[in-house]
Scaffold this motif. Structure first.
Motif, short mmCIF file in Angstrom:
data_model
loop_
_atom_site.label_atom_id
_atom_site.label_comp_id
_atom_site.label_asym_id
_atom_site.label_seq_id
_atom_site.Cartn_x
_atom_site.Cartn_y
_atom_site.Cartn_z
N ARG A 246 64.11 40.99 81.22
CA ARG A 246 65.60 40.32 80.12
C ARG A 246 66.52 39.33 80.44
O ARG A 246 67.46 38.63 80.76
CB ARG A 246 65.41 41.43 79.68
CG ARG A 246 66.51 42.32 80.15
CD ARG A 246 67.27 43.24 79.37
NE ARG A 246 66.62 44.33 78.93
CZ ARG A 246 65.84 44.86 77.43
NH1 ARG A 246 67.11 44.07 76.84
NH2 ARG A 246 65.31 45.93 77.21
N ARG B 225 65.17 33.55 79.19
CA ARG B 225 66.37 35.56 77.93
C ARG B 225 67.18 34.85 78.46
O ARG B 225 68.07 34.45 77.66
CB ARG B 225 65.52 36.62 78.03
CG ARG B 225 63.51 35.87 77.29
CD ARG B 225 62.66 37.45 77.55
NE ARG B 225 63.34 38.68 76.46
CZ ARG B 225 63.31 40.06 77.27
NH1 ARG B 225 61.82 40.54 77.57
NH2 ARG B 225 64.24 40.84 76.73
N GLU C 208 69.18 37.70 78.46
CA GLU C 208 70.06 38.28 77.71
C GLU C 208 71.55 38.77 78.44
O GLU C 208 72.56 38.94 77.45
CB GLU C 208 69.21 39.94 76.89
CG GLU C 208 68.33 39.35 76.54
CD GLU C 208 67.64 40.62 76.27
OE1 GLU C 208 68.07 41.74 76.54
OE2 GLU C 208 66.22 40.60 75.27
#
Length: 484
Positions: free
Chosen positions: A406, A411, A413
């Protein structure tokens, strides 16, 4: 064979509060977390302000939610967030404390544009034990001290610290071969103290190690004492005694550091000079050393313990990280080499998300203010909870799952919001030693990877004690298997 670390472990276990150490059936834990108490307002908003009151509850008589918070940590906070939203109050430590959760509320408090939030919140908990540490200073005074202290954390000094810590880490990890099933947290704690003593003071821990480590532990754990008075046998009294031990220890070594110009942090603080010529007094140096030594080895211990645990639970990630470490060769890595350990970088960041080393940050309002439309009067203790932000499903996919990818491109995040991932805090008080801490944890895990494989039993799940900073209740037993 009983080692010094084993003796320290047994001694420190005696200080675990019964509620935290006592294993309970999951159904009992669930009932405790689900219990509700009469709800009320923190304070009525000023007439005509259009602000909403902060809602919450005091919890059980006298102790409030103190013990629930200590036992359940993140789970407790998440339940409160689900019930009340991003701003709520609870009774704990004999006070009403407002907690801010979620990235938006956190940002308002840490950016602190109207200077309504002061570090006096930390003083309530730790002033007696970490007097005038950098984290406890406010506004202009904090800025002045941080400006001087920055001289101890320049890029050149950081690279020097990395070189200085390498022999201690290599020798310390290799010595674990004599204890193939250690309580890893306590082994890591002793090792990070050895590193802090070597890098920060240019001294070997020697016979003082156990006494100094105990003093630091007593100071940290005293901060959340339910009985905040020096009764015999109590944590508050132990913390006060620990503070005296540390003051004497650093004061005794200070003259030699003033007289020389070494490469260690202690020397750097003694000689650090701002552009206007301002320097630290002897008392400043002692206060900052006590705080920095605590912060450096406690947070590094927690982060390396969490990362080691997740690498044990996910051997595919352990092997992936080991491949990169072995590719560096036999030489101790410098800062540039550590930067190339991309897998460890992902693992450490995910471990910091799942187990924030400082799960809550304290503030106190010095003026009436509002957060997301909720009225908070002056004089209110406020807690800011990074650990809750780290599990917010608005920003994290399947947030309770270990998923280092992640943090990888594309990605990322952690970029969902500036305060979605904040293990080092934020705003003016963002951790000054965060780069040092990342280097240390990465270097330590690198030595573990090139020396051992390690595992935990199938089905084992660590439980974290939140009496102060997160500590594995059982010390994190692991099985070490030498690579050669």
């Amino acid at each position: 064979m009983v080692t010094a670390v084993d003796r320290m472990t047994e001694t420190l276990r005696e200080r675990m509060p019964p509620l935290t150490a006592l294993p309970l059936p999951r159904a009992v834990d669930e009932r405790i977390l689900a219990r509700r108490w009469p709800e009320g307002e923190l304070a009525p908003p000023p007439p005509g302000s259009g602000l909403k009151p902060v809602l919450g509850d005091a919890g059980p008589p006298v102790i409030g939610h103190t013990l629930r918070l200590m036992r359940y940590g993140v789970d407790y906070g998440l339940r409160r967030y689900e019930r009340y939203g991003p701003v709520w109050w609870s009774g704990a430590f004999g006070r009403r404390i407002v907690t801010l959760t979620g990235a938006e509320a956190t940002q308002l408090a840490l950016v602190n544009k109207d200077k309504a939030f002061s570090q006096e919140g930390w003083r309530f908990f730790i002033e007696r034990f970490f007097h005038r540490g950098l984290m406890l200073l406010d506004f202009g005074e904090h800025h002045a001290h941080r400006r001087i202290m920055q001289e101890a954390f320049t890029r050149d000094r950081l690279h020097g610290y990395v070189e200085a810590m390498a022999p201690t880490l290599r020798a310390g990890v290799a010595a674990w071969a004599a204890t193939p099933r250690p309580r890893l947290y306590w082994s890591l704690k002793q090792l990070t103290l050895d590193v802090a003593t070597r890098v920060f003071m240019d001294m070997r821990s020697g016979g003082d190690a156990l006494r100094i480590n105990r003093a630091f532990v007593d100071c940290v754990r005293a901060a959340t004492s339910v009985v905040r008075y020096p009764v015999p046998g109590g944590r508050w009294r132990a913390g006060l005694n620990g503070r005296r031990v540390l003051e004497r220890y650093f004061a005794a070594h200070l003259p030699a550091k003033r007289a020389a110009d070494g490469d260690d942090l202690f020397s750097a603080l003694c000689h650090a000079t701002a552009d206007d010529g301002e320097r630290f007094s002897d008392a400043d140096v002692v206060n900052h050393m006590i705080f920095l030594m605590m912060a450096a080895h406690d947070t590094s211990t927690i982060t390396s313990s969490a990362a080691a645990y997740y690498l044990a639970k996910h051997p595919e990630w352990q092997e992936r990280a080991r491949e990169e470490s072995l590719a560096l060769g036999a030489e101790a890595p410098d800062a540039a080499a550590l930067d190339r350990l991309r897998t460890l970088d992902l693992v450490i960041k995910e471990s910091l998300r799942l187990v924030a080393p400082v799960p809550s940050m304290s503030r106190k309002t010095v003026a009436d203010t509002d957060v997301l439309g909720h009225y908070i009067p002056a004089g209110t203790l406020v807690g800011i909870s990074p650990s809750i932000n780290h599990f917010d499903p608005r920003h994290w996919t399947d947030p309770h799952t270990f998923d280092p990818e992640r943090f990888a491109e594309p990605r990322r995040e952690d970029k969902a919001h500036r305060y979605a991932w904040m293990p080092f805090g934020g705003g003016a008080h963002k951790c000054i030693g965060m780069h040092f801490g990342m280097f240390e944890v990465k270097a330590l895990l690198h030595e573990m990877l090139r020396t051992f494989r390690w595992s935990v039993p199938d089905g084992y799940r660590v439980r974290w004690d939140y009496v102060s900073l997160p500590v594995p209740v059982d010390g994190l037993p692991v099985d070490l298997h030498p690579l050669r």
